[in-house]
Motif scaffolding. Structure first.
Motif, PDB file in Angstrom:
ATOM      1  N   PHE A 174     -45.900 -27.053 -68.118  1.00 41.15           N
ATOM      2  CA  PHE A 174     -47.226 -26.626 -68.585  1.00 41.15           C
ATOM      3  C   PHE A 174     -47.569 -25.232 -68.065  1.00 41.15           C
ATOM      4  N   GLU A 175     -46.724 -24.692 -67.189  1.00 40.67           N
ATOM      5  CA  GLU A 175     -46.771 -23.299 -66.709  1.00 40.67           C
ATOM      6  C   GLU A 175     -47.971 -22.981 -65.814  1.00 40.67           C
ATOM      7  N   THR A 176     -49.139 -23.447 -66.189  1.00 38.93           N
ATOM      8  CA  THR A 176     -50.334 -23.345 -65.342  1.00 38.93           C
ATOM      9  C   THR A 176     -51.358 -24.344 -65.868  1.00 38.93           C
ATOM     10  N   SER A 177     -52.104 -24.954 -64.955  1.00 47.89           N
ATOM     11  CA  SER A 177     -53.147 -25.894 -65.380  1.00 47.89           C
ATOM     12  C   SER A 177     -54.444 -25.148 -65.699  1.00 47.89           C
ATOM     13  N   ASP A 178     -54.498 -23.864 -65.344  1.00 43.47           N
ATOM     14  CA  ASP A 178     -55.680 -23.042 -65.614  1.00 43.47           C
ATOM     15  C   ASP A 178     -55.659 -22.668 -67.099  1.00 43.47           C
ATOM     16  N   LEU A 179     -56.532 -23.332 -67.865  1.00 39.18           N
ATOM     17  CA  LEU A 179     -56.473 -23.223 -69.329  1.00 39.18           C
ATOM     18  C   LEU A 179     -56.685 -21.787 -69.806  1.00 39.18           C
ATOM     19  N   GLN A 180     -57.580 -21.066 -69.110  1.00 36.24           N
ATOM     20  CA  GLN A 180     -57.833 -19.671 -69.488  1.00 36.24           C
ATOM     21  C   GLN A 180     -56.585 -18.811 -69.283  1.00 36.24           C
ATOM     22  N   LEU A 181     -55.946 -18.999 -68.137  1.00 35.22           N
ATOM     23  CA  LEU A 181     -54.713 -18.257 -67.842  1.00 35.22           C
ATOM     24  C   LEU A 181     -53.614 -18.672 -68.816  1.00 35.22           C
ATOM     25  N   PHE A 182     -53.543 -19.980 -69.126  1.00 35.58           N
ATOM     26  CA  PHE A 182     -52.534 -20.460 -70.074  1.00 35.58           C
ATOM     27  C   PHE A 182     -52.643 -19.710 -71.396  1.00 35.58           C
ATOM     28  N   HIS A 183     -53.875 -19.596 -71.895  1.00 37.97           N
ATOM     29  CA  HIS A 183     -54.052 -18.934 -73.194  1.00 37.97           C
ATOM     30  C   HIS A 183     -53.789 -17.432 -73.099  1.00 37.97           C
ATOM     31  N   ARG A 184     -54.095 -16.845 -71.935  1.00 36.50           N
ATOM     32  CA  ARG A 184     -53.837 -15.412 -71.770  1.00 36.50           C
ATOM     33  C   ARG A 184     -52.337 -15.129 -71.861  1.00 36.50           C
TER      34      ARG A 184
ATOM     35  N   GLN B  73     -43.728 -42.255 -75.981  1.00 35.59           N
ATOM     36  CA  GLN B  73     -42.538 -42.562 -76.786  1.00 35.59           C
ATOM     37  C   GLN B  73     -41.371 -43.057 -75.942  1.00 35.59           C
ATOM     38  N   GLY B  74     -41.560 -43.133 -74.644  1.00 31.59           N
ATOM     39  CA  GLY B  74     -40.523 -43.706 -73.793  1.00 31.59           C
ATOM     40  C   GLY B  74     -39.601 -42.704 -73.131  1.00 31.59           C
ATOM     41  N   TYR B  75     -39.892 -41.430 -73.274  1.00 35.62           N
ATOM     42  CA  TYR B  75     -39.112 -40.409 -72.551  1.00 35.62           C
ATOM     43  C   TYR B  75     -39.475 -40.442 -71.065  1.00 35.62           C
ATOM     44  N   GLU B  76     -38.527 -40.107 -70.198  1.00 35.94           N
ATOM     45  CA  GLU B  76     -38.873 -39.631 -68.866  1.00 35.94           C
ATOM     46  C   GLU B  76     -39.387 -38.219 -69.078  1.00 35.94           C
ATOM     47  N   ILE B  77     -40.489 -37.864 -68.427  1.00 41.35           N
ATOM     48  CA  ILE B  77     -41.061 -36.547 -68.695  1.00 41.35           C
ATOM     49  C   ILE B  77     -40.993 -35.624 -67.476  1.00 41.35           C
ATOM     50  N   GLY B  78     -40.657 -34.394 -67.781  1.00 40.37           N
ATOM     51  CA  GLY B  78     -40.610 -33.355 -66.758  1.00 40.37           C
ATOM     52  C   GLY B  78     -41.521 -32.225 -67.146  1.00 40.37           C
ATOM     53  N   SER B  79     -42.162 -31.636 -66.134  1.00 39.66           N
ATOM     54  CA  SER B  79     -42.962 -30.457 -66.389  1.00 39.66           C
ATOM     55  C   SER B  79     -42.825 -29.540 -65.189  1.00 39.66           C
ATOM     56  N   GLY B  80     -43.730 -28.593 -65.067  1.00 41.23           N
ATOM     57  CA  GLY B  80     -43.627 -27.688 -63.932  1.00 41.23           C
ATOM     58  C   GLY B  80     -44.338 -26.390 -64.213  1.00 41.23           C
ATOM     59  N   VAL B  81     -44.227 -25.472 -63.290  1.00 41.36           N
ATOM     60  CA  VAL B  81     -44.942 -24.208 -63.370  1.00 41.36           C
ATOM     61  C   VAL B  81     -44.102 -23.072 -62.799  1.00 41.36           C
ATOM     62  N   MET B  82     -44.533 -21.862 -63.125  1.00 33.99           N
ATOM     63  CA  MET B  82     -44.075 -20.678 -62.407  1.00 33.99           C
ATOM     64  C   MET B  82     -45.099 -20.413 -61.314  1.00 33.99           C
ATOM     65  N   THR B  83     -44.646 -20.005 -60.154  1.00 31.08           N
ATOM     66  CA  THR B  83     -45.573 -19.663 -59.073  1.00 31.08           C
ATOM     67  C   THR B  83     -45.667 -18.147 -58.967  1.00 31.08           C
ATOM     68  N   GLY B  84     -46.888 -17.657 -58.811  1.00 29.67           N
ATOM     69  CA  GLY B  84     -47.076 -16.216 -58.644  1.00 29.67           C
ATOM     70  C   GLY B  84     -47.288 -15.456 -59.934  1.00 29.67           C
ATOM     71  N   ILE B  85     -47.614 -16.163 -61.025  1.00 30.79           N
ATOM     72  CA  ILE B  85     -47.972 -15.473 -62.274  1.00 30.79           C
ATOM     73  C   ILE B  85     -49.204 -14.609 -61.987  1.00 30.79           C
ATOM     74  N   PRO B  86     -49.207 -13.327 -62.416  1.00 37.21           N
ATOM     75  CA  PRO B  86     -50.417 -12.523 -62.222  1.00 37.21           C
ATOM     76  C   PRO B  86     -51.621 -13.240 -62.829  1.00 37.21           C
ATOM     77  N   GLY B  87     -52.659 -13.425 -62.055  1.00 35.40           N
ATOM     78  CA  GLY B  87     -53.834 -14.146 -62.531  1.00 35.40           C
ATOM     79  C   GLY B  87     -53.887 -15.580 -62.027  1.00 35.40           C
ATOM     80  N   GLN B  88     -52.796 -16.038 -61.403  1.00 35.16           N
ATOM     81  CA  GLN B  88     -52.779 -17.413 -60.863  1.00 35.16           C
ATOM     82  C   GLN B  88     -53.273 -17.363 -59.409  1.00 35.16           C
ATOM     83  N   SER B  89     -54.397 -18.024 -59.158  1.00 32.09           N
ATOM     84  CA  SER B  89     -54.893 -18.065 -57.784  1.00 32.09           C
ATOM     85  C   SER B  89     -54.217 -19.211 -57.034  1.00 32.09           C
ATOM     86  N   LEU B  90     -54.289 -19.165 -55.715  1.00 33.13           N
ATOM     87  CA  LEU B  90     -53.751 -20.276 -54.928  1.00 33.13           C
ATOM     88  C   LEU B  90     -54.489 -21.578 -55.255  1.00 33.13           C
ATOM     89  N   HIS B  91     -55.779 -21.458 -55.568  1.00 35.76           N
ATOM     90  CA  HIS B  91     -56.548 -22.659 -55.957  1.00 35.76           C
ATOM     91  C   HIS B  91     -55.987 -23.263 -57.240  1.00 35.76           C
TER      92      HIS B  91
END
Ligand code: 5AD
Length: 339
Positions: free
Chosen positions: A144-154, A177-195
């Protein structure tokens, strides 16, 4: 773990206690096996314009390719010969990729090998996910790359707007649908706060992810994000340290999840990245099985280094690392460890 505790762990000057605890929890919960997933980057054709990615559609200088079914099946056989448990089929997001072609490919891999099949093909219609699941696909990766929806759209221009995070909706569908699911993020994207990063980790837990991939953001000079990038207040640093702390915290939040020591981490710290990931909570590696002549064209970020399988040097170094760490290659498909 509370958001405050996560924030404290992300900023605490000395992370050694966090890393030791993550390593202990990893050992107790998933053991000392390192599962190997053979990665096949079978197409770099992509219609998306993600502002961080070197493979974005507007990059007209990148020659595009799609491997043939036979080329991909040869990689699958190789993964099985090398005793890897899983084949990961990854590509850019390509709406012209025929769903039935992918389904037939999955069926062929499952017929010819004992491999688990993980798909990492971006966002697709529900009916396609269902078709691929019916063909035998076991797992789906969609960061999902970031949970911050505003940053996601940017950083994902053209993504469907709405109250819900587009990729979270897809992850719910895939799980149902029965998949095992994986997700994750990049850390340090410009605009991503530690919060925001702390919230990402809490979301991994809330989604009860089976797999979590975390890597540092690596700027690609040819992309918009590397050109003009407003930083967040309390910006998450784009360092290997931040990624490692996020990996360690994820292990504490989801003790039985499968967590890779990622290629991006090794790219930032080629000498130690792989080892650091494995000793801070990770239990998975994804050696790259993409044929050499295509590999240079799967340029999601510059300088991407990877374990080149089947190159003997790379695999030998990998097995030496396992010995050094008192770890061993995992047997079998290596799905999520049951409770
Ligand atoms: N730096 C680090 N990781 C990146 N990815 C894409 N571009 C970059 C970059 N510039 C990651 C994304 C994607 C995964 C396949 O690669 O998180 O989900």
């Amino acid at each position: 773990m509370t958001r405050e505790k996560i924030l404290a762990a992300l900023t605490e000057p000395d992370a050694s206690a966090l890393f030791a605890e993550a390593d202990r929890v990893r050992h107790e919960s998933v053991g000392d096996a390192v599962h190997l997933r053979g990665l096949v980057e079978f197409s770099n054709i992509c219609t998306r314009r993600c502002t961080y990615c070197g493979m974005r559609a507007p990059n007209a200088t990148l020659p595009r390719y799609r491997m043939t079914r036979e080329e991909i099946l040869a990689c699958a056989r190789l993964a099985a010969e090398l005793k890897f448990g899983t084949l990961v089929l990854q590509s850019g997001e390509d709406p012209t990729l025929e769903a039935q072609w992918v389904a037939d490919l999955i069926r062929a891999v499952k017929n010819e090998t004992p491999l688990a099949v993980t798909l990492s093909l971006g966002e697709h219609p529900q009916a396609h996910y269902a078709l691929w699941r019916a063909a035998g696909a076991d797992r789906y990766l969609l960061r999902f790359e970031t949970s911050d929806l505003q940053l996601f759209h940017r950083i994902h221009p053209g993504s469907p707007q709405g109250k819900e995070h587009p990729r979270i909706a897809h992850l719910h569908t895939l799980r149902a649908q029965g998949y095992e699911i994986g997700s994750g993020v990049m850390t340090g994207i410009p605009g991503q706060s530690l919060h925001a990063l702390a919230d990402d980790l809490l979301l991994f837990k809330a989604l009860d992810l089976d797999m979590v991939g975390i890597g540092p953001y690596i700027p690609d000079p040819g992309t918009p994000l590397a050109q003009a990038a407003p930083l967040a207040e309390n910006q998450a640093p784009p360092t290997a340290q931040t990624a490692l702390r996020a990996i360690a915290l994820t292990r504490l939040l989801l003790p039985r999840a499968n967590i890779p020591s990622t290629t991006a981490l090794s790219t930032l710290d080629p000498a130690r990245g792989r080892r650091l990931g494995l000793t801070c909570g990770a239990n998975i590696l994804m050696p790259n099985l993409t044929p050499k002549h295509y590999r240079d064209r799967y340029t999601i970020y510059p300088g991407k280094i990877c374990i080149k399988a089947p190159e003997a040097d790379d695999l030998a170094a990998l097995y030496r690392l396992f010995e050094d760490l008192r770890r061993h290659p995992g047997a079998g498909p290596g799905g999520r460890t049951p409770a």
